[in-house]
Write a protein that holds these residues in place. Structure first.
Motif, short mmCIF file in Angstrom:
data_model
loop_
_atom_site.label_atom_id
_atom_site.label_comp_id
_atom_site.label_asym_id
_atom_site.label_seq_id
_atom_site.Cartn_x
_atom_site.Cartn_y
_atom_site.Cartn_z
N TYR A 1 -0.37 0.95 -9.17
CA TYR A 1 -1.72 1.49 -9.22
C TYR A 1 -1.78 2.85 -8.55
O TYR A 1 -0.84 3.27 -7.87
N LYS A 2 -2.89 3.52 -8.76
CA LYS A 2 -3.14 4.82 -8.12
C LYS A 2 -4.61 4.83 -7.71
O LYS A 2 -5.47 4.43 -8.49
N TYR B 1 0.82 -1.22 0.00
CA TYR B 1 0.00 0.00 0.00
C TYR B 1 0.85 1.27 0.00
O TYR B 1 0.54 2.23 -0.70
N GLY B 2 1.93 1.28 0.76
CA GLY B 2 2.79 2.46 0.84
C GLY B 2 3.42 2.84 -0.49
O GLY B 2 3.66 4.01 -0.77
N ALA B 3 3.68 1.84 -1.32
CA ALA B 3 4.29 2.08 -2.63
C ALA B 3 3.25 2.09 -3.75
O ALA B 3 3.61 2.23 -4.93
N SER B 4 1.96 1.92 -3.41
CA SER B 4 0.87 1.87 -4.40
C SER B 4 1.12 0.83 -5.48
O SER B 4 1.08 1.10 -6.68
N ARG B 5 1.38 -0.38 -5.02
CA ARG B 5 1.57 -1.47 -5.99
C ARG B 5 1.28 -2.81 -5.32
O ARG B 5 1.37 -2.96 -4.10
N PHE B 6 0.90 -3.76 -6.15
CA PHE B 6 0.77 -5.14 -5.72
C PHE B 6 2.05 -5.83 -6.14
O PHE B 6 2.49 -5.69 -7.28
#
Length: 133
Positions: A27-28, A8-13
């Motif tokens: 993602y954003k 979540y902190g890096a906005s990615r899975f």
């Protein structure tokens, strides 16, 4: 073994293979929408098919959080339009926009597949068909 986590902190899975990040889906989240931007694969883990599970996890998370989805990433468009249950996540007014680009990508993929067949093989195949009549 593969594990997918929302970083979540890096906005990615992130998809982990043997404890290492092998691929990521950036993602954003903005205004109640999850924008699926791009998939990056580690060069050592390409070809493992990690894009599909990354996108499916993102779509499941968007559904769980009641977020609309904008599939900017080509793998995400392929999943959304290839599986109608996911299409409900894309806002109605955005569907034609993303569908058009998905259809163009499909034509491009088909053209690349046709180019991979050597011309001599096509001619030989056509000649054998003509001789068998």
């Amino acid at each position: 073994m593969q594990v997918i986590r929302d970083n979540y902190g890096a906005s990615r899975f992130d998809a982990y293979v043997d404890g290492e990040v092998a691929a990521s889906l950036q993602y954003k989240i903005q205004d109640g929408e999850m924008w699926l931007l791009e998939i990056k694969e580690d060069r050592w883990h390409r070809g493992l098919g990690l894009g599909e599970p990354l996108v499916r996890r993102a779509l499941a998370e968007a559904h769980r959080r009641r977020l609309r989805v904008l599939p900017f990433c080509s793998e995400a468009r392929q999943q959304v339009f290839g599986h109608p249950v996911f299409l409900q996540l894309v806002p109605q007014e955005q569907r034609s926009r993303f569908h058009k680009s998905w259809a163009l990508e499909g034509k491009s993929r088909a053209a690349r597949r046709r180019r991979r067949v050597p011309a001599a093989a096509v001619r030989a195949s056509a000649g054998s068909k003509a001789g068998s009549r």
